[in-house]
Scaffold this motif. Structure first.
Motif, PDB file in Angstrom:
ATOM      1  N   LEU A 145       0.850  -1.173   0.000  1.00 39.06           N
ATOM      2  CA  LEU A 145       0.000   0.000   0.000  1.00 39.06           C
ATOM      3  C   LEU A 145       0.890   1.227   0.000  1.00 39.06           C
ATOM      4  O   LEU A 145       1.853   1.296   0.767  1.00 39.06           O
ATOM      5  CB  LEU A 145      -0.888  -0.005   1.262  1.00 39.06           C
ATOM      6  CG  LEU A 145      -1.842   1.165   1.466  1.00 39.06           C
ATOM      7  CD1 LEU A 145      -2.929   1.160   0.400  1.00 39.06           C
ATOM      8  CD2 LEU A 145      -2.467   1.084   2.853  1.00 39.06           C
ATOM      9  N   LEU A 146       0.589   2.166  -0.827  1.00 41.34           N
ATOM     10  CA  LEU A 146       1.341   3.406  -0.864  1.00 41.34           C
ATOM     11  C   LEU A 146       0.511   4.498  -0.200  1.00 41.34           C
ATOM     12  O   LEU A 146      -0.602   4.796  -0.646  1.00 41.34           O
ATOM     13  CB  LEU A 146       1.663   3.794  -2.317  1.00 41.34           C
ATOM     14  CG  LEU A 146       2.353   5.130  -2.509  1.00 41.34           C
ATOM     15  CD1 LEU A 146       3.726   5.133  -1.859  1.00 41.34           C
ATOM     16  CD2 LEU A 146       2.460   5.454  -3.992  1.00 41.34           C
ATOM     17  N   GLU A 147       1.019   5.053   0.888  1.00 46.09           N
ATOM     18  CA  GLU A 147       0.351   6.165   1.543  1.00 46.09           C
ATOM     19  C   GLU A 147       0.648   7.427   0.757  1.00 46.09           C
ATOM     20  O   GLU A 147       1.792   7.684   0.389  1.00 46.09           O
ATOM     21  CB  GLU A 147       0.872   6.325   2.976  1.00 46.09           C
ATOM     22  CG  GLU A 147       0.254   7.502   3.705  1.00 46.09           C
ATOM     23  CD  GLU A 147       0.832   7.701   5.081  1.00 46.09           C
ATOM     24  OE1 GLU A 147       1.957   8.238   5.174  1.00 46.09           O
ATOM     25  OE2 GLU A 147       0.171   7.316   6.058  1.00 46.09           O
ATOM     26  N   MET A 148      -0.375   8.202   0.478  1.00 50.23           N
ATOM     27  CA  MET A 148      -0.217   9.450  -0.257  1.00 50.23           C
ATOM     28  C   MET A 148      -0.493  10.603   0.694  1.00 50.23           C
ATOM     29  O   MET A 148      -1.268  10.464   1.642  1.00 50.23           O
ATOM     30  CB  MET A 148      -1.192   9.496  -1.432  1.00 50.23           C
ATOM     31  CG  MET A 148      -1.183   8.271  -2.319  1.00 50.23           C
ATOM     32  SD  MET A 148      -0.035   8.287  -3.699  1.00 50.23           S
ATOM     33  CE  MET A 148      -0.460   9.684  -4.624  1.00 50.23           C
ATOM     34  N   ARG A 149       0.163  11.750   0.449  1.00 48.84           N
ATOM     35  CA  ARG A 149      -0.086  12.921   1.287  1.00 48.84           C
ATOM     36  C   ARG A 149      -0.164  14.150   0.411  1.00 48.84           C
ATOM     37  O   ARG A 149       0.376  14.173  -0.691  1.00 48.84           O
ATOM     38  CB  ARG A 149       0.968  13.055   2.385  1.00 48.84           C
ATOM     39  CG  ARG A 149       2.369  13.289   1.918  1.00 48.84           C
ATOM     40  CD  ARG A 149       3.350  13.335   3.079  1.00 48.84           C
ATOM     41  NE  ARG A 149       3.269  14.552   3.860  1.00 48.84           N
ATOM     42  CZ  ARG A 149       4.020  15.619   3.654  1.00 48.84           C
ATOM     43  NH1 ARG A 149       4.933  15.635   2.696  1.00 48.84           N
ATOM     44  NH2 ARG A 149       3.880  16.683   4.409  1.00 48.84           N
ATOM     45  N   PHE A 150      -0.834  15.164   0.952  1.00 43.19           N
ATOM     46  CA  PHE A 150      -1.013  16.436   0.256  1.00 43.19           C
ATOM     47  C   PHE A 150      -0.839  17.537   1.290  1.00 43.19           C
ATOM     48  O   PHE A 150      -1.609  17.629   2.244  1.00 43.19           O
ATOM     49  CB  PHE A 150      -2.402  16.490  -0.372  1.00 43.19           C
ATOM     50  CG  PHE A 150      -2.689  17.741  -1.144  1.00 43.19           C
ATOM     51  CD1 PHE A 150      -2.118  17.943  -2.390  1.00 43.19           C
ATOM     52  CD2 PHE A 150      -3.550  18.697  -0.628  1.00 43.19           C
ATOM     53  CE1 PHE A 150      -2.393  19.090  -3.113  1.00 43.19           C
ATOM     54  CE2 PHE A 150      -3.827  19.845  -1.346  1.00 43.19           C
ATOM     55  CZ  PHE A 150      -3.238  20.034  -2.590  1.00 43.19           C
ATOM     56  N   GLU A 151       0.176  18.333   1.122  1.00 42.76           N
ATOM     57  CA  GLU A 151       0.459  19.410   2.082  1.00 42.76           C
ATOM     58  C   GLU A 151      -0.343  20.643   1.689  1.00 42.76           C
ATOM     59  O   GLU A 151      -0.282  21.096   0.542  1.00 42.76           O
ATOM     60  CB  GLU A 151       1.951  19.718   2.063  1.00 42.76           C
ATOM     61  CG  GLU A 151       2.393  20.623   3.183  1.00 42.76           C
ATOM     62  CD  GLU A 151       3.910  20.755   3.257  1.00 42.76           C
ATOM     63  OE1 GLU A 151       4.357  21.733   3.851  1.00 42.76           O
ATOM     64  OE2 GLU A 151       4.617  19.888   2.711  1.00 42.76           O
ATOM     65  N   ILE A 152      -1.104  21.183   2.646  1.00 40.71           N
ATOM     66  CA  ILE A 152      -1.899  22.389   2.354  1.00 40.71           C
ATOM     67  C   ILE A 152      -1.527  23.537   3.274  1.00 40.71           C
ATOM     68  O   ILE A 152      -0.907  23.353   4.285  1.00 40.71           O
ATOM     69  CB  ILE A 152      -3.426  22.120   2.440  1.00 40.71           C
ATOM     70  CG1 ILE A 152      -3.810  21.536   3.802  1.00 40.71           C
ATOM     71  CG2 ILE A 152      -3.835  21.161   1.338  1.00 40.71           C
ATOM     72  CD1 ILE A 152      -5.282  21.443   4.031  1.00 40.71           C
TER      73      ILE A 152
END
Length: 152
Positions: A145-152
């Motif tokens: 599983l690849l954890e994805m992130r988005f910095e806001i």
């Protein structure tokens, strides 16, 4: 070069903390969300004391050159196993890399996990850490599983 893999001792905490910072330093380029300065991922003394964990060291000629741990964790209710072994604290001093030390630590941790009745072993690796990914693939691990992130 005679390699010994053995359990870590509480009295070795200072070298273990140095290794932990070596891991943090190696991971910083892959994770800009890590705080600046000294940070700690693990409660190493608790891991050493726990009967649900095994902290191992690689020793060459009396010098501690590598580390790793396995810790038994509860599985998610939807998984077909109740517990699994999670591996972490995988570190080999830079001058000793490329000699199969990490593989020897992995082998012993997997052996310990089997002795504890585990049928699943997992670990985390940064998606961009090609060297680590290659080593774990070579050891038989498969991406999950690849954890994805988005910095806001």
């Amino acid at each position: 070069m005679e390699l010994q893999i053995r359990k870590a001792l509480e009295s070795e905490i200072n070298i273990l903390l140095e290794f932990e910072q070596g891991i943090v330093d190696a991971e910083r380029p892959f994770d800009n969300s890590l705080k600046e300065g000294e940070i700690h991922y693990y409660d190493l003394i608790e891991l050493i004391r726990s009967d649900k964990a095994e902290v191992l060291l690689a020793v060459i000629n009396g010098e501690i050159v590598g580390s790793g741990y396995a810790k038994i964790l509860k599985a998610k209710p939807y998984q077909k196993f109740e517990e699994y072994a999670y591996l972490g604290f995988m570190y080999v001093k830079p001058t000793f890399r490329g000699h199969g030390i990490n593989q020897k630590i992995l082998d012993r941790l997997i052996e310990w996990s089997k002795e504890k009745g585990m049928t699943e072993v997992r670990l985390d690796v940064y998606a961009e850490n090609e060297i680590a990914k290659k080593a774990y693939l070579k050891a038989g691990f498969k991406p999950n599983l690849l954890e994805m992130r988005f910095e806001i």
